[in-house]
Design a protein around this motif. Structure first.
Motif, PDB file in Angstrom:
ATOM      1  N   ASP A 172       0.796  -1.231   0.000  1.00 48.88           N
ATOM      2  CA  ASP A 172       0.000   0.000   0.000  1.00 48.88           C
ATOM      3  C   ASP A 172       0.829   1.283   0.000  1.00 48.88           C
ATOM      4  OD1 ASP A 172      -2.322  -1.434  -0.090  1.00 48.88           O
ATOM      5  OD2 ASP A 172      -2.673  -1.391   2.063  1.00 48.88           O
ATOM      6  N   PHE A 173       2.157   1.138  -0.123  1.00 52.63           N
ATOM      7  CA  PHE A 173       3.024   2.308  -0.172  1.00 52.63           C
ATOM      8  C   PHE A 173       4.024   2.180  -1.312  1.00 52.63           C
ATOM      9  CE2 PHE A 173       1.763   1.706   4.262  1.00 52.63           C
ATOM     10  CZ  PHE A 173       1.156   2.928   4.508  1.00 52.63           C
ATOM     11  N   ALA A 174       4.445   3.327  -1.817  1.00 52.54           N
ATOM     12  CA  ALA A 174       5.475   3.385  -2.857  1.00 52.54           C
ATOM     13  C   ALA A 174       6.702   4.060  -2.238  1.00 52.54           C
ATOM     14  CB  ALA A 174       4.984   4.172  -4.065  1.00 52.54           C
ATOM     15  N   PRO A 175       7.671   3.277  -1.740  1.00 50.42           N
ATOM     16  CA  PRO A 175       8.874   3.879  -1.149  1.00 50.42           C
ATOM     17  C   PRO A 175       9.599   4.770  -2.151  1.00 50.42           C
ATOM     18  CG  PRO A 175       8.714   1.563  -0.571  1.00 50.42           C
ATOM     19  CD  PRO A 175       7.669   1.814  -1.625  1.00 50.42           C
ATOM     20  N   ILE A 176      10.127   5.880  -1.666  1.00 52.96           N
ATOM     21  CA  ILE A 176      10.781   6.856  -2.543  1.00 52.96           C
ATOM     22  C   ILE A 176      12.290   6.850  -2.350  1.00 52.96           C
ATOM     23  CG2 ILE A 176      10.914   9.283  -3.216  1.00 52.96           C
ATOM     24  CD1 ILE A 176       8.062   9.565  -1.936  1.00 52.96           C
ATOM     25  N   SER A 177      12.716   7.049  -1.116  1.00 47.93           N
ATOM     26  CA  SER A 177      14.150   7.081  -0.821  1.00 47.93           C
ATOM     27  C   SER A 177      14.363   7.082   0.689  1.00 47.93           C
ATOM     28  CB  SER A 177      14.800   8.336  -1.414  1.00 47.93           C
ATOM     29  OG  SER A 177      16.164   8.450  -1.022  1.00 47.93           O
ATOM     30  N   THR A 178      15.547   6.681   1.105  1.00 48.04           N
ATOM     31  CA  THR A 178      15.943   6.884   2.493  1.00 48.04           C
ATOM     32  C   THR A 178      16.411   8.329   2.648  1.00 48.04           C
ATOM     33  OG1 THR A 178      18.125   5.998   1.936  1.00 48.04           O
ATOM     34  CG2 THR A 178      16.583   4.495   3.000  1.00 48.04           C
ATOM     35  N   LEU A 179      16.389   8.819   3.880  1.00 44.39           N
ATOM     36  CA  LEU A 179      16.911  10.154   4.193  1.00 44.39           C
ATOM     37  C   LEU A 179      18.231  10.039   4.940  1.00 44.39           C
ATOM     38  CD1 LEU A 179      13.669  11.881   5.589  1.00 44.39           C
ATOM     39  CD2 LEU A 179      14.472  11.804   3.217  1.00 44.39           C
ATOM     40  N   GLY A 180      18.311   9.064   5.828  1.00 44.38           N
ATOM     41  CA  GLY A 180      19.518   8.913   6.621  1.00 44.38           C
ATOM     42  C   GLY A 180      19.436   7.714   7.543  1.00 44.38           C
ATOM     43  N   TYR A 181      20.577   7.369   8.089  1.00 41.56           N
ATOM     44  CA  TYR A 181      20.688   6.238   9.017  1.00 41.56           C
ATOM     45  C   TYR A 181      21.236   6.752  10.338  1.00 41.56           C
ATOM     46  CZ  TYR A 181      20.201   3.271   4.873  1.00 41.56           C
ATOM     47  OH  TYR A 181      19.736   2.670   3.732  1.00 41.56           O
TER      48      TYR A 181
END
Length: 325
Positions: free
Chosen positions: A116-125
């Motif tokens: 139900d979601f479309a992941p876009i990108s990570t921001l940070g760890y």
């Protein structure tokens, strides 16, 4: 023959219309305010991280981006809101390893975390820190494991609430090290830090960011960070994996996702903007001060990370016998 030519012509017209529509969508987006729904309260690491990145994206995209904090029910409230939002790129969700953990902690969710979601990108760890009471003769993860084995059942490890990233990281450490230790959940980070400082507990597992000031002041004895690489802000502190427990890794992360069926052209535009933002030197510096290593990714790598964390933490939850809610 004429019928086939006519059929092919209609297909070409339809394809051309789709290309033109997609191109127009790419040029028009974003045409209004973008909202990021955050499943945590204001002022925490996740909230501060997304606000730093969102401001940079807003400057680049020339449209306001607001952050709406909607904590509650282990992130379910925020996630469900975005899952049911119009898939037009104007309502986004801050996802994290907590999103993955919720998939294993709850018997049923009002959405499918992967579908139900479309992941876009990570921001940070961001790392967790393993902190030990200064009176104990423990300098490394190997020392901690040895101490626990010499004192079976006596070692106690403090974390925040059961089922949190910190709590599961501690459960995983105990399981992988093969030690007998009590894991004690506390109400919040201040209580955990106070407990390990006073000796109420022997060890604490906590997000690195909130503990950085006290670590740098020498008030806390940190024996390791939980990622696979040393934290740039504390280069002399080893990882738990290199100092006593090989293959141990419990990194937290943040990312952005849109509702499923959001057009790919919008996902790609957002991915581009996120990666430009987290690569900015000022953004990287500001996030590092929070204990966050800025790092973007692709939609596929972010989806794979989410899926792998669902599997990883699901196993830890089962081994720890944490009752599903």
């Amino acid at each position: 023959m004429i019928r086939q030519i006519f059929k092919n012509s209609k297909c070409c017209v339809a394809a051309l219309a789709l290309v033109l529509s997609t191109s127009a969508l790419a040029q028009e987006y974003p045409g209004k305010l973008v909202k990021i729904v955050v499943p945590f309260g204001a002022g925490g690491i996740a909230d501060l991280t997304v606000r730093v990145v969102a401001q940079k994206m807003s400057d680049s995209m020339k449209q306001p981006i607001i952050v709406e904090n909607r904590p509650g029910a282990g992130g379910i409230v925020a996630a469900d809101t975005v899952a049911k939002a119009n898939p037009d790129g104007y309502t986004l969700l801050l996802i994290s390893n907590g999103t993955a953990i919720s998939a294993g902690l709850f018997k049923r969710l009002p959405y499918d975390t992967l579908k139900d979601f479309a992941p876009i990108s990570t921001l940070g760890y961001f790392d967790l820190a393993m902190i030990v009471n200064k009176k104990l003769p423990i300098k490394t993860a190997a020392d901690l494991i040895s101490y626990a084995k010499s004192n079976p059942g006596k070692l106690n490890i403090g974390t925040i609430n059961r089922g949190s990233t910190q709590n599961l990281a501690a459960e995983m450490f105990v399981s992988m090290a093969g030690i007998d230790a009590l894991i004690a959940p506390y109400k919040g980070t201040p209580e955990v830090i106070t407990a390990v400082t006073t000796g109420e507990i022997d060890v604490a597992v906590e997000i690195l960011g909130p503990t950085l000031p006290q670590i740098k002041a020498g008030n806390l004895n940190v024996i390791g960070v939980t990622s696979t690489k040393r934290f740039a802000g504390l280069p002399n502190v080893p990882t738990v994996a290199e100092s006593g427990l090989p293959n141990y890794q419990a990194t937290s992360w943040n990312g952005l996702a849109a509702p499923a069926k959001t057009p790919k052209v919008i996902i790609d535009r957002l991915n581009k903007e996120i990666n430009l933002a987290v690569a900015d030197p000022d953004v990287k510096r500001r996030l590092l001060e929070l204990g966050v290593v800025a790092q973007g990714g692709t939609p596929d790598s972010t989806k794979n990370l989410l899926a792998s964390d669902i599997a990883k933490w699901g196993v830890v939850i089962e081994k720890a016998k944490i009752e599903k809610q």
